[in-house]
Design a protein around this motif. Structure first.
Motif, PDB file in Angstrom:
ATOM      1  N   CYS A  53       8.658  -2.320  -4.556  1.00 51.23           N
ATOM      2  CA  CYS A  53       9.368  -1.767  -3.395  1.00 51.23           C
ATOM      3  C   CYS A  53       8.516  -1.734  -2.137  1.00 51.23           C
ATOM      4  CB  CYS A  53       9.888  -0.376  -3.726  1.00 51.23           C
ATOM      5  SG  CYS A  53       8.588   0.796  -4.134  1.00 51.23           S
ATOM      6  N   SER A  55       7.213  -3.103   1.014  1.00 45.96           N
ATOM      7  CA  SER A  55       7.579  -4.207   1.912  1.00 45.96           C
ATOM      8  C   SER A  55       6.651  -4.150   3.112  1.00 45.96           C
ATOM      9  CB  SER A  55       9.028  -4.050   2.365  1.00 45.96           C
ATOM     10  OG  SER A  55       9.182  -2.845   3.100  1.00 45.96           O
ATOM     11  N   SER A  80      10.583  -0.251   0.924  1.00 44.36           N
ATOM     12  CA  SER A  80      11.942  -0.735   1.147  1.00 44.36           C
ATOM     13  C   SER A  80      12.966   0.302   0.668  1.00 44.36           C
ATOM     14  CB  SER A  80      12.148  -2.054   0.397  1.00 44.36           C
ATOM     15  OG  SER A  80      13.470  -2.481   0.511  1.00 44.36           O
ATOM     16  N   ALA A  82      16.614  -0.212   1.707  1.00 44.66           N
ATOM     17  CA  ALA A  82      17.751  -0.814   2.409  1.00 44.66           C
ATOM     18  C   ALA A  82      19.091  -0.172   2.057  1.00 44.66           C
ATOM     19  CB  ALA A  82      17.797  -2.314   2.128  1.00 44.66           C
ATOM     20  N   ASN A 130      16.061   1.529   7.189  1.00 43.94           N
ATOM     21  CA  ASN A 130      15.982   0.847   5.894  1.00 43.94           C
ATOM     22  C   ASN A 130      14.618   0.938   5.211  1.00 43.94           C
ATOM     23  OD1 ASN A 130      14.736  -0.726   7.798  1.00 43.94           O
ATOM     24  ND2 ASN A 130      15.518  -2.660   7.008  1.00 43.94           N
ATOM     25  N   VAL A 131      13.716   1.783   5.739  1.00 44.45           N
ATOM     26  CA  VAL A 131      12.399   1.922   5.115  1.00 44.45           C
ATOM     27  C   VAL A 131      11.960   3.382   5.085  1.00 44.45           C
ATOM     28  CG1 VAL A 131      11.565  -0.382   5.753  1.00 44.45           C
ATOM     29  CG2 VAL A 131      11.135   1.545   7.268  1.00 44.45           C
TER      30      VAL A 131
END
Length: 178
Positions: A53, A55, A80, A82, A130-131
């Protein structure tokens, strides 16, 4: 056989290396200290799955002052999120929990990964929808918290004051009224 420093440096310099980041971070989940195993790609040992996970990698800044003053280092890990599957992490207690970050190749055994950071978590936040971001601090951050949370108590004006801890000879102190 463990990887030597020379072999690790050669791997880092190689254009064909697949850099894998493993993070082992502690959080208090429902009152229980829990270690979360995170990675930037799929990685599995015989006993542990690292959730892929991370990113955007891991950033970290460290500074050595010429005047000898200590400087707390900082950085973050972008996670991440999302579809909001990790929104529950915002309810975990992250502050002052241990984190260790390792780097290596996904084909290596876990013992060959190298520790690249060992510190504490400042907190978990988010800079985008999204993070999630795990905010990192070096181990000096542990010195910025009280050693005790024991209050004097009683019915005096100082009932909510912390009980002072003294080490060695203490001069020029004002004792709390008990």
């Amino acid at each position: 056989m463990a990887l030597t420093d020379a072999q690790f440096k050669a791997w880092l310099a190689s254009a064909g290396s697949i850099r894998t980041v493993l993070a082992e971070v502690v959080a208090r989940v429902s009152g229980v200290e829990t270690t979360l195993y995170l990675s930037n790609r799929n990685y599995v040992t015989s006993t542990q799955l690292y959730t892929p996970c991370i990113s955007g990698g891991v950033s970290f800044t460290e500074e050595l002052s010429l005047d000898g003053q200590p400087s707390i280092s900082y950085g973050d890990i972008e996670i991440s999120n999302a579809s909001g599957e990790r929104d529950g992490w915002l309810d975990y207690v992250w502050v002052n929990r241990a984190i260790s970050i390792y780097m290596g190749d996904p084909t290596w055994p876990r013992t060959d990964f190298r520790l690249v950071f060992s510190g504490t978590v400042d907190d978990l936040g988010s800079r985008a929808r999204n993070v999630l971001n795990i905010k990192l601090r070096d181990k000096l951050a542990r010195l910025n918290v009280p050693m005790t949370e024991t209050k004097l108590g009683g019915s005096t004006d100082n009932k909510n004051a912390l009980v002072p801890l003294t080490f060695g000879e203490c001069a020029n102190i004002t004792p709390l009224l008990a």
